[in-house]
Design a protein around this motif. Structure first.
Motif, short mmCIF file in Angstrom:
data_model
loop_
_atom_site.label_atom_id
_atom_site.label_comp_id
_atom_site.label_asym_id
_atom_site.label_seq_id
_atom_site.Cartn_x
_atom_site.Cartn_y
_atom_site.Cartn_z
N GLU A 150 0.80 -1.22 0.00
CA GLU A 150 0.00 0.00 0.00
C GLU A 150 0.84 1.27 0.00
O GLU A 150 0.33 2.35 -0.29
N LYS A 151 2.11 1.17 0.34
CA LYS A 151 2.98 2.35 0.38
C LYS A 151 3.34 2.76 -1.03
O LYS A 151 3.66 1.93 -1.88
N PRO A 152 3.34 4.07 -1.30
CA PRO A 152 3.72 4.52 -2.64
C PRO A 152 5.22 4.37 -2.85
O PRO A 152 6.00 4.35 -1.89
N LEU A 153 5.62 4.25 -4.10
CA LEU A 153 7.05 4.26 -4.42
C LEU A 153 7.57 5.68 -4.51
O LEU A 153 8.70 5.96 -4.16
N ALA A 154 6.71 6.59 -4.98
CA ALA A 154 7.07 8.00 -5.11
C ALA A 154 5.78 8.81 -5.19
O ALA A 154 4.75 8.32 -5.64
N ILE A 155 5.85 10.04 -4.72
CA ILE A 155 4.71 10.96 -4.81
C ILE A 155 5.23 12.36 -5.09
O ILE A 155 6.42 12.64 -4.90
N ARG A 156 4.34 13.23 -5.50
CA ARG A 156 4.65 14.66 -5.56
C ARG A 156 4.44 15.17 -4.14
O ARG A 156 3.34 15.05 -3.59
N LYS B 107 1.43 21.03 8.04
CA LYS B 107 2.49 20.03 7.94
C LYS B 107 1.99 18.85 7.11
O LYS B 107 0.92 18.32 7.34
N HIS B 108 2.82 18.43 6.19
CA HIS B 108 2.55 17.26 5.36
C HIS B 108 3.65 16.23 5.67
O HIS B 108 4.77 16.36 5.17
N PRO B 109 3.35 15.24 6.53
CA PRO B 109 4.37 14.24 6.88
C PRO B 109 4.71 13.38 5.67
O PRO B 109 3.86 12.66 5.15
N LEU B 110 5.93 13.49 5.20
CA LEU B 110 6.34 12.73 4.02
C LEU B 110 6.95 11.38 4.40
O LEU B 110 6.65 10.37 3.76
N GLY B 111 7.79 11.35 5.39
CA GLY B 111 8.44 10.09 5.77
C GLY B 111 7.45 9.02 6.18
O GLY B 111 7.63 7.84 5.87
N ASP B 112 6.39 9.42 6.88
CA ASP B 112 5.37 8.46 7.32
C ASP B 112 4.72 7.73 6.16
O ASP B 112 4.37 6.55 6.28
#
Length: 159
Positions: A5-11, A37-42
């Motif tokens: 379910e985790k993306p490989l990459a996102i904008r 805040k947009h948590p990216l690492g999570d």
């Protein structure tokens, strides 16, 4: 979230914003108005360090003036002209500028005093046993065993 379910990459700008705007108790939480805040690492299941894409509207700040006992932090300015405020002075920032804070070092936060939004990338480790000191506020933070922050007044009474 499973690995599938985790993306490989996102904008990065398309990452969902944090559900709860602030973990601080009142009267401090309302001071975080205008911070997104947009948590990216999570999104990728990262557990050793956190990455946030943070947008500050005019007048907003990243956090209360603080220092961590164990966490190193790094910030990189992507857009706008925010001001880095520390317990020893201030500096106006521009896109492409960065700053870092060693655990136990300078108390710091970033304030957007301009009339345009500012966007920064915040990176910090997630070392167990971390605590936060807030030199200008009656607040202390301790990282609980569940990863949630526990806030008290400086005399130890809870909020």
């Amino acid at each position: 979230m499973s690995e599938a379910e985790k993306p490989l990459a996102i904008r990065a700008a398309d990452a969902p914003a944090r559900q709860k705007p602030s973990n601080y108790p009142e009267p401090f939480a309302s001071r975080m108005a205008g911070r997104h805040k947009h948590p990216l690492g999570d999104l990728f299941g990262l557990t050793n360090f956190g990455v946030n894409l943070t947008r500050l509207e005019p007048g907003a700040e990243t956090a209360l003036l603080h220092r961590h006992s164990r966490q190193d932090e790094f910030v990189y300015v992507l857009e706008g002209a925010p001001t880095l405020v520390t317990d020893t002075g201030e500096i106006d920032l521009q896109p492409g500028m960065c700053s870092g804070f060693k655990a136990g070092g300078l108390a710091h936060h970033i304030v957007n005093r301009s009339d345009r939004p500012a966007v920064i990338l915040e990176i910090g480790d997630r070392r167990p046993g971390d605590s936060g000191e807030y030199p200008k506020d009656d607040l202390v933070a301790a990282l609980g065993s569940d990863g949630a922050w526990i806030f008290t007044r400086k005399d130890g009474t809870p909020y």
